[in-house]
Write a protein that holds these residues in place. Structure first.
Motif, PDB file in Angstrom:
ATOM      1  N   PHE A  82       0.820  -1.201   0.000  1.00  0.00           N
ATOM      2  CA  PHE A  82       0.000   0.000   0.000  1.00  0.00           C
ATOM      3  C   PHE A  82       0.860   1.260   0.000  1.00  0.00           C
ATOM      4  CE2 PHE A  82      -1.966   3.512   2.379  1.00  0.00           C
ATOM      5  CZ  PHE A  82      -2.984   3.800   1.487  1.00  0.00           C
ATOM      6  N   ASP A  83       0.475   2.188  -0.831  1.00  0.00           N
ATOM      7  CA  ASP A  83       1.007   3.536  -0.861  1.00  0.00           C
ATOM      8  C   ASP A  83      -0.129   4.422  -1.351  1.00  0.00           C
ATOM      9  OD1 ASP A  83       3.552   5.476  -1.110  1.00  0.00           O
ATOM     10  OD2 ASP A  83       2.259   5.766  -2.859  1.00  0.00           O
ATOM     11  N   ALA A  84      -0.375   5.537  -0.671  1.00  0.00           N
ATOM     12  CA  ALA A  84      -1.561   6.330  -0.964  1.00  0.00           C
ATOM     13  C   ALA A  84      -1.576   6.834  -2.403  1.00  0.00           C
ATOM     14  CB  ALA A  84      -1.659   7.495   0.022  1.00  0.00           C
ATOM     15  N   GLU A  85      -0.509   7.488  -2.835  1.00  0.00           N
ATOM     16  CA  GLU A  85      -0.554   8.048  -4.186  1.00  0.00           C
ATOM     17  C   GLU A  85      -0.465   6.963  -5.255  1.00  0.00           C
ATOM     18  OE1 GLU A  85       1.023  11.714  -6.981  1.00  0.00           O
ATOM     19  OE2 GLU A  85       1.900  11.446  -4.982  1.00  0.00           O
ATOM     20  N   ARG A  86       0.268   5.891  -4.994  1.00  0.00           N
ATOM     21  CA  ARG A  86       0.306   4.804  -5.973  1.00  0.00           C
ATOM     22  C   ARG A  86      -1.074   4.159  -6.124  1.00  0.00           C
ATOM     23  NH1 ARG A  86       5.109   0.651  -5.798  1.00  0.00           N
ATOM     24  NH2 ARG A  86       4.165   0.117  -3.812  1.00  0.00           N
ATOM     25  N   HIS A 105     -13.887  -0.420  -8.739  1.00  0.00           N
ATOM     26  CA  HIS A 105     -14.204  -0.759  -7.352  1.00  0.00           C
ATOM     27  C   HIS A 105     -12.904  -0.823  -6.542  1.00  0.00           C
ATOM     28  CE1 HIS A 105     -17.835  -2.068  -9.400  1.00  0.00           C
ATOM     29  NE2 HIS A 105     -18.435  -2.309  -8.242  1.00  0.00           N
ATOM     30  N   SER A 106     -12.991  -0.488  -5.264  1.00  0.00           N
ATOM     31  CA  SER A 106     -11.805  -0.544  -4.409  1.00  0.00           C
ATOM     32  C   SER A 106     -12.209  -0.881  -2.989  1.00  0.00           C
ATOM     33  CB  SER A 106     -11.054   0.785  -4.439  1.00  0.00           C
ATOM     34  OG  SER A 106     -11.894   1.836  -3.957  1.00  0.00           O
ATOM     35  N   GLN A 107     -11.291  -1.513  -2.262  1.00  0.00           N
ATOM     36  CA  GLN A 107     -11.529  -1.893  -0.866  1.00  0.00           C
ATOM     37  C   GLN A 107     -10.414  -1.332   0.004  1.00  0.00           C
ATOM     38  OE1 GLN A 107      -9.613  -4.680   0.904  1.00  0.00           O
ATOM     39  NE2 GLN A 107     -10.635  -3.956   2.754  1.00  0.00           N
ATOM     40  N   TRP A 108     -10.792  -0.743   1.150  1.00  0.00           N
ATOM     41  CA  TRP A 108      -9.840  -0.053   2.012  1.00  0.00           C
ATOM     42  C   TRP A 108     -10.104  -0.386   3.474  1.00  0.00           C
ATOM     43  CZ3 TRP A 108      -6.820   2.794  -1.349  1.00  0.00           C
ATOM     44  CH2 TRP A 108      -7.404   3.131  -2.577  1.00  0.00           C
ATOM     45  N   VAL A 109      -9.119  -0.073   4.316  1.00  0.00           N
ATOM     46  CA  VAL A 109      -9.356   0.003   5.750  1.00  0.00           C
ATOM     47  C   VAL A 109      -9.248   1.475   6.123  1.00  0.00           C
ATOM     48  CG1 VAL A 109      -8.515  -2.320   6.197  1.00  0.00           C
ATOM     49  CG2 VAL A 109      -6.915  -0.394   6.314  1.00  0.00           C
ATOM     50  N   PRO A 110      -9.829   1.889   7.261  1.00  0.00           N
ATOM     51  CA  PRO A 110      -9.851   3.319   7.594  1.00  0.00           C
ATOM     52  C   PRO A 110      -8.476   3.987   7.587  1.00  0.00           C
ATOM     53  CG  PRO A 110     -11.399   2.151   8.979  1.00  0.00           C
ATOM     54  CD  PRO A 110     -10.654   1.092   8.195  1.00  0.00           C
ATOM     55  N   THR A 111      -7.438   3.283   8.040  1.00  0.00           N
ATOM     56  CA  THR A 111      -6.108   3.895   8.055  1.00  0.00           C
ATOM     57  C   THR A 111      -5.670   4.283   6.649  1.00  0.00           C
ATOM     58  OG1 THR A 111      -5.502   2.603  10.007  1.00  0.00           O
ATOM     59  CG2 THR A 111      -3.704   3.536   8.722  1.00  0.00           C
ATOM     60  N   MET A 112      -5.990   3.466   5.666  1.00  0.00           N
ATOM     61  CA  MET A 112      -5.650   3.799   4.279  1.00  0.00           C
ATOM     62  C   MET A 112      -6.386   5.054   3.822  1.00  0.00           C
ATOM     63  SD  MET A 112      -5.774   0.085   2.440  1.00  0.00           S
ATOM     64  CE  MET A 112      -4.589  -1.211   2.815  1.00  0.00           C
TER      65      MET A 112
END
Length: 511
Positions: A235-239, A251-258
């Motif tokens: 994981f990397d935010a801008e990538r 579609h995308s899946q995340w956790v709150p920290t992301m």
């Protein structure tokens, strides 16, 4: 997940893409390679009911191995590859020592740790590496020349996921083997998939470790439907934004920290990437703070969904974007079955009262082995229902802090800390206090940009401005990283033990 029918109908369709490298598999390639691995497993004695255990980073071999296990009647078992040998050993012992056939597939990066862990538990029937040149047998050499057609007697496999349990020690939850051909597999989480509009045209971004419950499950769902998985190597935010733009992610899946880290990108970084293809996002793994949801939907539009469910698979709730805004903080209503909240005596409580959360299972066929019998099941979460039946989580049983006779629920304090721009991650725990019995303590991981730039006193005051005084931490410790369970959830039991022993890895402290 069974690629055969999709490979016949759309052989050139993309099944799996690694980002940012762009390495990819078509459905025809996924079908051929997973068949070769299935033949290898069968030839080496890994038959139905055996285990395929993966100690592996996010990489292109992942879907091939999962598909091979799922078409061979095996228990497909992903394991946190960050674990050290002492932590990995008990997980491997369970797989190797249960009398069933077992194959372990790892990589050069993890091979030494796996080898060390296996010294105490014995060797599996088959031990492979996806990388050439090491001491382990190379997967590529092992499958060379094997048929690219299905094995005889294909059977649907089952997934195994690990939960932290009440002690923090991982516990395996094996779904039942259904004894059916993979082509006859019932749909996974059909109700949730419908809510999220997952279909054959889905391009699903999976930015989290594949061994976590949600990425593993949603990759299976996407590939079962004939969609495309775009998997980040890490994981990397801008990538993540770059991958959405480059691959037309829907579609995308995340956790709150992301989501927090995405929100902390500069306006310039956000503007660099075209997100017009992105129409559905969903979050899970931990309750998402309402402020985070609102900020994401201010940016992306009303596309953020949330679901709550445990690795044990006892039940799920769901909330869509509009209900989330109308009921801030909720994790939704049950998709199947029902949710109940009870007191310590097992009596249901009134709306608005905090108690233990229970699921009455619905009709899913994907049940864990040994689950029959109980009408209600719980994983120890605490929460409340409102008058409209929406569920709100407040913490975990055993993690509630009783300070001066008053209950403090860590989730509320953690959500507050996470809104501070310097905080990357936070855990709130109770520590012995001679006056109050327990004192509220926060263990904080700072952002790279703000490391060393904020004090514990500042964070305590930040909480006091937003919460009742008794909820604010009395102590703050800073750590380089917070320990997490194989599920991705914070390992508070381990964290508390480390702090009490003076071995928390703290980089600073404030009071």
């Amino acid at each position: 997940m069974y690629p055969a029918p999709i490979a016949r109908e759309r052989p050139g369709a993309r099944a799996y893409v690694m980002a940012p490298s762009g390495e990819s598999l078509t459905y025809a390639e996924l079908e051929a390679r997973s068949n070769q691995v299935a033949h290898l497993l069968r030839e080496r004695g890994i038959g139905p009911g055996g285990t395929l255990l993966l100690v592996l980073e996010n990489r292109l071999e992942w879907p091939v191995l999962v598909a091979a296990g799922m078409r061979s009647g095996l228990y497909v078992t992903p394991v946190n590859w960050h674990l050290r040998a002492g932590e990995l050993g008990p997980l491997l012992a369970e797989a190797v020592g249960d009398g069933a056939s077992c194959a372990i597939v790892t990589s050069a990066r993890c091979a030494d740790v796996v080898a060390e862990a296996l010294r105490e538990v014995g060797k599996p029937a088959l031990l492979l590496s996806v990388d050439a040149g090491g001491d382990l047998e190379f997967l590529g050499d092992a499958v060379a020349g094997l048929p690219e057609t299905p094995i005889e007697g294909e059977l649907l496999g089952a997934r195994v996921l690990y939960s932290g349990g009440s002690t923090g020690r991982p516990k395996a939850f094996r779904q039942q083997l259904l004894g059916v051909h993979p082509a006859d597999a019932p749909a996974r989480h059909a109700g949730l998939a419908a809510k999220l509009e997952l279909a054959a045209d889905t391009v699903f971004l999976s930015p989290a470790p594949n061994y976590h419950a949600a990425p593993f499950t949603f990759q299976l769902i996407t590939l079962s439907l004939g969609g495309t998985v775009v998997c980040l190597d890490r994981f990397d935010a801008e990538r993540s934004l770059a991958a959405i733009a480059a691959h037309g992610v829907t579609h995308s899946q995340w956790v709150p920290t992301m989501l927090l880290r995405l929100l902390r990108l500069s306006p310039e970084a956000r503007a660099r990437h075209d997100l017009s293809s992105h129409r559905v996002a969903f979050t899970s793994g931990a309750p998402c703070p309402p402020e985070v949801k609102t900020a994401i939907m201010d940016w992306w539009g009303p596309i953020l969904h949330e679901y709550y469910g445990a690795s044990e698979g006892y039940g799920h709730t769901y909330v869509g974007p509009h209900d989330a805004l109308a009921h801030p903080g909720t994790v939704g209503k049950p998709l199947s079955g029902s949710v109940h909240v009870t007191d310590d005596a097992g009596r249901e409580v009134l709306a608005g009262t905090v108690g233990k959360v229970w699921f009455a299972p619905g009709g899913s066929v994907y049940r864990n082995a040994g689950d029959a019998g109980a009408d209600l099941r719980s994983v120890g979460d605490l929460g409340r229902l409102d008058e409209d039946g929406f569920l709100y989580l407040v913490g975990r049983e055993g993690h509630t802090i009783i300070s001066g006779g008053v209950n403090v629920y860590p989730t509320e304090v953690e959500d507050t800390l996470l809104t501070h721009p310097a905080v990357a991650d936070a855990a709130v725990i109770g520590l012995p206090d001679p006056e109050f019995g327990e004192g509220v303590a926060a263990v904080v991981e700072l952002t790279v940009e703000r490391a060393g730039d904020v004090s514990g006193a500042e964070l305590i005051e930040y909480c006091r401005e937003r919460l009742a005084g008794f909820k604010a931490p009395r102590r703050v410790e800073f750590v380089a990283s917070l320990p997490r369970l194989p599920t991705g959830k914070l390992n508070k039991t381990l964290l508390r033990d480390r702090i009490l022993s003076g071995d928390s890895g703290a980089t600073g402290e404030g009071a």
